[in-house]
Enzyme design. Structure first.
Site, mmCIF file in Angstrom:
data_model
loop_
_atom_site.group_PDB
_atom_site.id
_atom_site.type_symbol
_atom_site.label_atom_id
_atom_site.label_comp_id
_atom_site.label_asym_id
_atom_site.label_seq_id
_atom_site.Cartn_x
_atom_site.Cartn_y
_atom_site.Cartn_z
ATOM 1 N N HIS A 150 19.577 26.662 -45.558
ATOM 2 C CA HIS A 150 19.100 26.558 -46.943
ATOM 3 C C HIS A 150 18.337 25.262 -47.204
ATOM 4 O O HIS A 150 17.652 25.138 -48.220
ATOM 5 C CB HIS A 150 20.264 26.721 -47.925
ATOM 6 C CG HIS A 150 21.194 25.556 -48.019
ATOM 7 N ND1 HIS A 150 22.411 25.508 -47.369
ATOM 8 C CD2 HIS A 150 21.099 24.378 -48.687
ATOM 9 C CE1 HIS A 150 23.016 24.368 -47.653
ATOM 10 N NE2 HIS A 150 22.235 23.665 -48.439
ATOM 11 N N ASP A 180 24.031 30.029 -42.056
ATOM 12 C CA ASP A 180 23.407 28.876 -42.711
ATOM 13 C C ASP A 180 23.113 27.766 -41.712
ATOM 14 O O ASP A 180 23.282 26.581 -42.014
ATOM 15 C CB ASP A 180 24.282 28.351 -43.855
ATOM 16 C CG ASP A 180 23.507 27.438 -44.810
ATOM 17 O OD1 ASP A 180 22.268 27.534 -44.841
ATOM 18 O OD2 ASP A 180 24.150 26.621 -45.498
ATOM 19 N N SER A 251 23.727 18.313 -47.458
ATOM 20 C CA SER A 251 23.687 19.570 -46.710
ATOM 21 C C SER A 251 22.985 19.383 -45.372
ATOM 22 O O SER A 251 21.897 18.824 -45.302
ATOM 23 C CB SER A 251 22.952 20.635 -47.515
ATOM 24 O OG SER A 251 23.689 21.017 -48.644
#
EC number: 3.4.21.107
Length: 513
Positions: A150, A180, A251
């Protein structure tokens, strides 16, 4: 002058007033066994990178979105007067995009030296706008970098900045949305790669560290403990849960144990505000590395599938079916013509093992099947009518998700029958509809009350099985339900739409409603 919050000011005043009155006590012993993260950060920090993504936009002639009659000089004066800051730099960098500027805006290190890998971006840099920021870490010394999918989604360009301020334009190797995980490549050598640990050896309560770029603040270090393992959040993978402070921008960064090994990729947080609230989740590094290896070799991830929809096995379902404990994956639907149907797997089966491996929860099965090479043979152990059965199956390759579909015509107006101990009135299913639904028998629910209504059954549901007895028609259903023990739960296999599941119901006695 330093201004303290009032809370701190009053706390200091109270201590100053009360201290002379307090009895003299021995000095507290220094805290022991607290971790020191300094050496760990020195070791792993250079392997953590900042990842910035841009998207390409078309600027209108005359410079874009400035109001009519205003130029950059006017806007600079506006920002200086009202905000006390210079005009924020656009995608071209400061002062007209001089050659020494990096695509980040501002100075980008030592002129052109700061964007060695990005020089192939050419004059199109002026059409780029920053679209996101995240973190990553160096997998191999020759420039492979791992991050979250993402982080790089929908990016036209990806820029990787090292701790020594060098910036490179990265090439996307591959992404896997299901886990992911993404891998990018920069043109550099002799980079400081991370040491990969074993996420299976992670222990709840051990200290861990996260390094990343929360809110774009590069090389930020936070620490905490592992709060839980195998946390099921409804995604494809079980996560490592921690209380390490992780915020937007973290992230893709590494979760590191006290040995300086990466054990996870920081991926998600639980939040009601958009910021950290004490719960963060990391992808186990073992799973991430399996994905990364496939992305590096082929650019995509190939997974197996058996074409079933599954659900959890609750304690009530397990008790009513005679299972020793609530485990396995409940088959709710089977795709026509798929591997599971060919192997004889039926809706209502509970898959207990796959290739000899125990399926403890429903989320275990997709990972086991997904890790199996398409075309290979496997054995599925199912629980059906109080017995286990081993069914051989050939694994297919996962494609675009699609569920089992069956066109359903509206059933003719049913002729009600008297409600029974379950609170159900049922009628037979016409033969043509049985064929369309690809079922051999069953009854359709006409009306619901009492125990069945409390259990959530609805008009139009199809009853396929009561306990271990397959239901062929309404007469048989009445005969079976007439002998149910009101002291014991009974599992009713119900089909609604394309999904099939067990619903535990306690039958009512003669005097109950």
């Amino acid at each position: 002058m330093t201004i303290l919050p009032l809370r701190k000011f009053f706390a200091a005043a109270v201590v100053a007033v009360c201290l002379p009155l307090a009895p003299q006590v021995a000095a507290a012993a220094p805290a022991a066994n607290l971790p020191d993260f300094t050496d760990l950060v020195d070791k792993v920090g250079p392997s953590v990178v900042n990842i910035r993504t841009t998207t390409r936009v078309t600027l209108s002639q005359g410079g874009g979105a400035l109001p009519p009659g205003m130029d950059n000089g006017d806007m600079s004066e506006f920002f200086r007067r009202f905000f006390g800051i210079p005009l924020p730099q656009g995608p071209q960098g400061g002062q007209g995009g001089q050659g020494g500027q990096s695509p980040r805006g501002g100075q980008g290190g030592q002129g052109g030296q700061g964007s060695q890998g990005g020089q192939d971006s050419g004059p199109d840099n002026g059409d780029e706008q920053n679209s996101g920021v995240g973190s990553g870490f160096i997998m191999t010394s020759d420039g492979y970098v791992m991050t979250n999918a993402h982080v790089v989604d929908d990016a036209d360009s990806i820029y990787v900045t090292l701790t020594d301020k060098r910036e490179f334009k990265a090439r996307l190797i591959g992404v896997d949305d299901r886990t992911d995980v993404a891998v990018v490549k920069i043109q550099a050598n002799n980079l400081p790669a991370v040491n990969v640990g074993d996420s299976n050896k992670v222990r709840v309560g051990e200290w861990v560290v996260a390094i990343g770029s929360p809110f774009g603040l590069e090389n930020t270090v936070t620490a905490g403990i592992v709060s839980a393992k195998g946390r099921d959040t409804g995604d494809y993978l079980p996560f490592i849960q921690t209380d390490v402070a992780v915020n937007p921008g973290n992230s893709g960064g590494p979760l590191i144990n006290m040995q300086g090994e990466v054990i996870g990729i920081n991926s998600q947080i639980y939040s009601r505000t958009g910021g950290f609230m004490g719960i963060s989740f990391a992808i186990p590094i073992d799973e991430a590395m399996r994905v990364a290896d496939q992305l590096k070799s082929t650019g995509k991830v190939t997974r197996g599938r058996i074409a079933v929809a599954i659900g959890e096995v609750t304690k009530d379902v397990a008790d009513s079916l005679g299972l020793p404990k609530a485990q396995g994956a409940l088959v709710s639907s089977v795709e026509p013509g798929g591997p599971a149907e060919k192997a004889g797997i039926q809706p209502g089966d509970i898959i207990l093992k796959f290739n000899g491996q125990s399926v403890d929860t429903a989320t275990d099965l997709p990972r086991m099947v997904g890790d199996t090479k398409p075309g290979s043979k496997a054995t599925v152990t199912v629980w059906r009518k109080g017995q286990t059965r081993d069914l051989p199956i050939t694994i297919a390759e996962m494609q675009t998700d699609k569920g089992a579909k069956a066109d359903q015509k509206k059933a003719p107006e049913p002729k009600p029958r008297a409600a029974n101990a379950l609170g159900l009135s049922v009628t037979d299913i016409p033969a043509d509809q049985l064929s369309q639904l690809k079922i051999k028998g069953g009854v359709v629910v006409d009306s619901v009350d009492g125990p069945a209504a409390r259990a959530g059954l609805q008009k139009g549901d199809i009853i396929l099985r009561v306990g271990d007895t397959d239901i062929a028609n309404a007469k048989q259903f009445q005969d079976v339900t007439a002998h149910l023990d009101p002291q014991k739960m009974v599992a009713i296999l119900v089909r609604r739409g394309d999904n099939t599941q067990f619903v535990p119901i306690r039958p009512r006695g003669p005097a109950q409603k």
